[in-house]
Enzyme design. Sequence first.
Site, PDB file in Angstrom:
ATOM      1  N   GLU A 140      -2.054   1.025 -14.280  1.00 49.11           N
ATOM      2  CA  GLU A 140      -3.252   1.890 -14.238  1.00 49.11           C
ATOM      3  C   GLU A 140      -2.753   3.246 -13.749  1.00 49.11           C
ATOM      4  O   GLU A 140      -2.449   3.400 -12.563  1.00 49.11           O
ATOM      5  CB  GLU A 140      -4.301   1.338 -13.268  1.00 49.11           C
ATOM      6  CG  GLU A 140      -4.605  -0.146 -13.407  1.00 49.11           C
ATOM      7  CD  GLU A 140      -5.168  -0.548 -14.753  1.00 49.11           C
ATOM      8  OE1 GLU A 140      -5.773   0.310 -15.420  1.00 49.11           O
ATOM      9  OE2 GLU A 140      -4.979  -1.713 -15.145  1.00 49.11           O
ATOM     10  N   GLU A 159      -1.518  16.579 -14.839  1.00 48.33           N
ATOM     11  CA  GLU A 159      -2.482  16.124 -13.831  1.00 48.33           C
ATOM     12  C   GLU A 159      -2.230  16.879 -12.523  1.00 48.33           C
ATOM     13  O   GLU A 159      -1.139  16.808 -11.954  1.00 48.33           O
ATOM     14  CB  GLU A 159      -2.301  14.622 -13.616  1.00 48.33           C
ATOM     15  CG  GLU A 159      -3.359  14.011 -12.738  1.00 48.33           C
ATOM     16  CD  GLU A 159      -3.156  12.505 -12.527  1.00 48.33           C
ATOM     17  OE1 GLU A 159      -1.999  12.064 -12.453  1.00 48.33           O
ATOM     18  OE2 GLU A 159      -4.158  11.802 -12.419  1.00 48.33           O
ATOM     19  N   GLU A 161       4.987   8.489 -13.901  1.00 47.43           N
ATOM     20  CA  GLU A 161       6.442   8.537 -13.663  1.00 47.43           C
ATOM     21  C   GLU A 161       6.902   7.253 -12.980  1.00 47.43           C
ATOM     22  O   GLU A 161       7.870   6.615 -13.401  1.00 47.43           O
ATOM     23  CB  GLU A 161       6.812   9.748 -12.783  1.00 47.43           C
ATOM     24  CG  GLU A 161       6.535  11.120 -13.409  1.00 47.43           C
ATOM     25  CD  GLU A 161       5.034  11.472 -13.510  1.00 47.43           C
ATOM     26  OE1 GLU A 161       4.243  10.969 -12.680  1.00 47.43           O
ATOM     27  OE2 GLU A 161       4.666  12.239 -14.429  1.00 47.43           O
ATOM     28  N   CYS A 207      -8.211   9.692 -10.474  1.00 43.89           N
ATOM     29  CA  CYS A 207      -7.426   9.610 -11.713  1.00 43.89           C
ATOM     30  C   CYS A 207      -8.258   9.905 -12.962  1.00 43.89           C
ATOM     31  O   CYS A 207      -7.774  10.506 -13.907  1.00 43.89           O
ATOM     32  CB  CYS A 207      -6.792   8.231 -11.829  1.00 43.89           C
ATOM     33  SG  CYS A 207      -8.002   6.915 -11.671  1.00 43.89           S
ATOM     34  N   PRO A 253       0.842  -1.206   0.000  1.00 41.07           N
ATOM     35  CA  PRO A 253       0.000   0.000   0.000  1.00 41.07           C
ATOM     36  C   PRO A 253       0.879   1.259   0.000  1.00 41.07           C
ATOM     37  O   PRO A 253       2.077   1.194   0.271  1.00 41.07           O
ATOM     38  CB  PRO A 253      -0.789  -0.118   1.307  1.00 41.07           C
ATOM     39  CG  PRO A 253       0.020  -1.024   2.186  1.00 41.07           C
ATOM     40  CD  PRO A 253       0.856  -1.903   1.295  1.00 41.07           C
TER      41      PRO A 253
HETATM   42  P1  NAD Z   1       2.735   7.319  -6.947  1.00 40.56           P
HETATM   43  O1  NAD Z   1       3.095   6.819  -8.298  1.00 40.56           O
HETATM   44  O2  NAD Z   1       3.603   8.340  -6.330  1.00 40.56           O
HETATM   45  O3  NAD Z   1       2.695   6.103  -5.889  1.00 40.56           O
HETATM   46  C1  NAD Z   1       1.904   4.971  -6.107  1.00 40.56           C
HETATM   47  C2  NAD Z   1       2.524   3.805  -5.375  1.00 40.56           C
HETATM   48  O4  NAD Z   1       3.819   3.557  -5.910  1.00 40.56           O
HETATM   49  C3  NAD Z   1       2.725   4.021  -3.864  1.00 40.56           C
HETATM   50  O5  NAD Z   1       2.445   2.811  -3.186  1.00 40.56           O
HETATM   51  C4  NAD Z   1       4.208   4.341  -3.772  1.00 40.56           C
HETATM   52  O6  NAD Z   1       4.779   3.992  -2.524  1.00 40.56           O
HETATM   53  C5  NAD Z   1       4.771   3.469  -4.875  1.00 40.56           C
HETATM   54  N1  NAD Z   1       6.071   3.906  -5.392  1.00 40.56           N
HETATM   55  C6  NAD Z   1       6.611   5.158  -5.375  1.00 40.56           C
HETATM   56  N2  NAD Z   1       7.849   5.129  -5.925  1.00 40.56           N
HETATM   57  C7  NAD Z   1       8.087   3.848  -6.303  1.00 40.56           C
HETATM   58  C8  NAD Z   1       9.169   3.202  -6.962  1.00 40.56           C
HETATM   59  N3  NAD Z   1      10.271   3.856  -7.302  1.00 40.56           N
HETATM   60  N4  NAD Z   1       9.049   1.882  -7.239  1.00 40.56           N
HETATM   61  C9  NAD Z   1       7.928   1.199  -6.905  1.00 40.56           C
HETATM   62  N5  NAD Z   1       6.882   1.757  -6.271  1.00 40.56           N
HETATM   63  C10 NAD Z   1       6.956   3.066  -5.977  1.00 40.56           C
HETATM   64  O7  NAD Z   1       1.233   7.766  -7.070  1.00 40.56           O
HETATM   65  P2  NAD Z   1       0.324   8.429  -5.942  1.00 40.56           P
HETATM   66  O8  NAD Z   1       0.754   9.834  -5.763  1.00 40.56           O
HETATM   67  O9  NAD Z   1       0.274   7.527  -4.762  1.00 40.56           O
HETATM   68  O10 NAD Z   1      -1.114   8.349  -6.648  1.00 40.56           O
HETATM   69  C11 NAD Z   1      -1.584   9.288  -7.541  1.00 40.56           C
HETATM   70  C12 NAD Z   1      -1.461   8.805  -8.967  1.00 40.56           C
HETATM   71  O11 NAD Z   1      -2.156   7.553  -9.131  1.00 40.56           O
HETATM   72  C13 NAD Z   1      -2.132   9.757  -9.932  1.00 40.56           C
HETATM   73  O12 NAD Z   1      -1.343   9.894 -11.080  1.00 40.56           O
HETATM   74  C14 NAD Z   1      -3.438   9.037 -10.262  1.00 40.56           C
HETATM   75  O13 NAD Z   1      -4.028   9.450 -11.447  1.00 40.56           O
HETATM   76  C15 NAD Z   1      -2.994   7.612 -10.279  1.00 40.56           C
HETATM   77  N6  NAD Z   1      -4.134   6.680 -10.138  1.00 40.56           N
HETATM   78  C16 NAD Z   1      -4.546   5.943 -11.224  1.00 40.56           C
HETATM   79  C17 NAD Z   1      -5.652   5.072 -11.128  1.00 40.56           C
HETATM   80  C18 NAD Z   1      -6.155   4.256 -12.306  1.00 40.56           C
HETATM   81  O14 NAD Z   1      -6.957   3.345 -12.095  1.00 40.56           O
HETATM   82  N7  NAD Z   1      -5.743   4.545 -13.539  1.00 40.56           N
HETATM   83  C19 NAD Z   1      -6.327   4.967  -9.915  1.00 40.56           C
HETATM   84  C20 NAD Z   1      -5.885   5.738  -8.838  1.00 40.56           C
HETATM   85  C21 NAD Z   1      -4.780   6.582  -8.963  1.00 40.56           C
END
Ligand code: NAD
Length: 496
Positions: free
Chosen positions: A266, A399, A247, A300, A192
Amino acid sequence: MNPTVESTLTKVNEFLSQSSLKAFVGGEWVAATDGTTLTTRDPGTGAPLAEVPAMGAQDVDRAVRAATHAFRSSGWAEMPPNERGALLHRLADEVEKHKAILARIEASDAGKVLAQAEGDIQNFVDTMRYFIEISLHVQRRTPLAVKGHEASTVRIPWGPCGFIVPWNFPFLLVGWNIAPALAAGNTVVIKPAEDTPLSTLYLGQLAQKAGLPSGVINVVTGYGATAGAALASHPGLKRMSFTGSPEVGRLVAEASARNLTPVKLELGGKGAAVIFDDVDLDATAAKLVGAITFHTGQVCCDATRWLVQRSIYDRFVNNCVDRMKSVQVGYQLDPATQMGPVVSAKQRDRVLRYLERGQAEGAELLLAGGAASVPGRDGFYVKPALLAGGLDNVAAREEIFGPVAYLTPFDSEAQAISLANDTDYGLANSVWSADLDRARRVAERMVAGNSWINAHNVFAHGVPYAGINKSGMGGGVLSFETYLDYTRGLSVVRPL
Ligand code: NAD
């Protein structure tokens, strides 16, 4: 106080008052090997809620090994679907029984308005039951009519699967992700988000209660760059699924590719709402304002670019401005609140920065937005905002992930389609018109995974939800095809 609410609060407090929560690996509750923890906060007050393990590569390795062992030795993978389904129904029952507790934990951890958190927990239950039902009816062995051969294909679960999820819909997204994998007989390791680990840890307790074999569900908590990166690059995983930013999605895809592990991504979006001049203006404004302020715009698939036919543009803007001004911003557990905080100080700064950058690039400020204060609560609050102008503006291209919409007028259907498709993303758009032929025609011209008509944010179990381009790849979620993604095909052939 109502005795049911009192008992819920006691149970939530019992859960949170453990000196440090543990992660769930191989059916055991474990700390990080090096003993480090991270603090998760209540976004509505800024105060610490709990400490959870800040795990590293060694801990993640242990979890993947536990999931592998459970896949090979617990009988889970070979269990007849109805027996596995019965256990998963028991898990769904436990979640439903603990809905009030889980919703409060989720609301406190993610800054979600309580009723919305309850909806998310129920959605997990519905998702689990939807995929159990599919697992009972999918044909496992399909005979093939091939000349000179006795042949069939067999559907088999892959093995241990990894899931990395974001903070905006923590529990709901865990459901969307793990339900098809588990129903098909895989085992899972969930990471998570560091801002919202609590409901997923609570799920570990419920998995134990439901009697799932040890190691079928594992939860590792920690930062993305350590625990997340270790999970994404683990060679023991047979499938990987990531929900989050484009990213980080790229990094996860690169790491998975090195192990040749199939990956689902996603990712984010910059959806458009195309609003024609024959709409019920009041109702459409109400729905779009509702969508952009729902979970404080941290969605999202939100409609963040509102393309409005010029003849109704001014009236539409005025209607939306009035509505947004009256949205009640407040603490997420206060029943009067319509819009809670954003998840963190970092996220609040991001929203405020985009408002500044958008204006610096020439966007007109229709409704100022900015930081909001809630008496007695030192949380991360913002007000809804509206910007307007050309779509080459940073606030119209990137975004923001907050309650900010960007408006622009259009003159013709062709121009509306071209504006809507002028984005790097490709997640979800909506078309608003009383002329359903036109609405369908425009909906089908969208370069994205989802087109909604006279509504936004529409999710039904059975309708595939996926993004293309910068919004994702790998087949998406919530459908029959998602279930199939969590099975591999094996061809069994005997020449005659
Ligand atoms: P994020 O990419 O910063 O983090 C998401 C997850 O990735 C977290 O659990 C985080 O700890 C992990 N993470 C971060 N760096 C990592 C790395 N180097 N390697 C592996 N895992 C890593 O995103 P966020 O800020 O938590 O969420 C917002 C983003 O999620 C927005 O861009 C949103 O649009 C997207 N989102 C997409 C959907 C969809 O169904 N398409 C649904 C919800 C959110």
